[in-house]
Design an enzyme around this catalytic site. Structure first.
Site, PDB file in Angstrom:
ATOM      1  N   HIS A  78       0.650  14.753 -15.677  1.00 15.60           N
ATOM      2  CA  HIS A  78      -0.810  14.639 -15.844  1.00 15.60           C
ATOM      3  C   HIS A  78      -1.256  15.222 -17.182  1.00 15.60           C
ATOM      4  CE1 HIS A  78      -0.153  18.531 -13.761  1.00 15.60           C
ATOM      5  NE2 HIS A  78      -1.055  18.943 -14.652  1.00 15.60           N
ATOM      6  N   CYS A 112      -2.386  11.792 -10.353  1.00 18.04           N
ATOM      7  CA  CYS A 112      -2.585  10.958 -11.548  1.00 18.04           C
ATOM      8  C   CYS A 112      -1.732   9.692 -11.521  1.00 18.04           C
ATOM      9  CB  CYS A 112      -2.282  11.758 -12.816  1.00 18.04           C
ATOM     10  SG  CYS A 112      -0.520  12.034 -13.142  1.00 18.04           S
ATOM     11  N   CYS A 161       3.850  16.358  -8.011  1.00 22.58           N
ATOM     12  CA  CYS A 161       3.466  16.539  -9.411  1.00 22.58           C
ATOM     13  C   CYS A 161       4.665  17.034 -10.219  1.00 22.58           C
ATOM     14  CB  CYS A 161       2.332  17.563  -9.483  1.00 22.58           C
ATOM     15  SG  CYS A 161       1.903  18.064 -11.157  1.00 22.58           S
ATOM     16  N   CYS A 197       0.944  14.914  -6.706  1.00 22.90           N
ATOM     17  CA  CYS A 197       0.408  14.181  -7.863  1.00 22.90           C
ATOM     18  C   CYS A 197      -0.826  13.373  -7.468  1.00 22.90           C
ATOM     19  CB  CYS A 197       1.485  13.236  -8.403  1.00 22.90           C
ATOM     20  SG  CYS A 197       0.931  12.198  -9.758  1.00 22.90           S
ATOM     21  N   LYS A 252       0.853  -1.198   0.000  1.00 24.31           N
ATOM     22  CA  LYS A 252       0.000   0.000   0.000  1.00 24.31           C
ATOM     23  C   LYS A 252       0.878   1.233   0.000  1.00 24.31           C
ATOM     24  CE  LYS A 252      -2.571   0.957   3.635  1.00 24.31           C
ATOM     25  NZ  LYS A 252      -3.715   0.867   4.577  1.00 24.31           N
TER      26      LYS A 252
HETATM   27 FE1  FES Z   1       0.327  13.621 -11.532  1.00 25.17          FE
HETATM   28 FE2  FES Z   1       0.602  16.229 -12.038  1.00 25.17          FE
HETATM   29  S1  FES Z   1      -1.015  15.240 -11.039  1.00 25.17           S
HETATM   30  S2  FES Z   1       1.957  14.616 -12.504  1.00 25.17           S
END
Ligand code: FES
Length: 86
Positions: free
Chosen positions: A67, A54, A63, A52, A35
């Site tokens: 994304h 994504c 990030c 981040c 996890k």
């Molecule tokens: Fe994943 Fe920006 S939200 S790289």
């Protein structure tokens, strides 16, 4: 899995959607970890931090802008969590 792109995996997931196959959000980060959890003390965040959401960032949990490519390739609409001091 070497040679398999995130877009390729997403195409497979789209193909199998509704066929009982459960898609994954995390394609390749810390796969030996049961996890993936990241915790930060509020006092250590500073004036601004961009996290981040994504799961495609090379600097995860931060990030790195990945994304944008993910959204372009997949038609998704994800973006980061931004924490900032007033
Ligand atoms: Fe994943 Fe920006 S939200 S790289």
């Amino acid at each position: 899995t070497a040679g398999v792109t995130a877009a390729g995996v997403l195409l497979v997931q789209h193909f199998y959607k509704g066929k009982g196959v459960k898609p994954k959000v995390n394609l390749d980060l810390q796969k030996d970890n049961p996890k993936v959890v990241d915790a930060f003390d509020i006092e250590d965040i500073g004036d601004k931090a961009v996290y981040c959401r994504c799961w495609r960032s090379k600097k995860f949990p931060y990030c790195d802008g990945s994304h944008a490519k993910h959204n372009q390739v997949t038609g998704d609409n994800v973006g980061p969590l931004i924490m900032k001091r007033k």
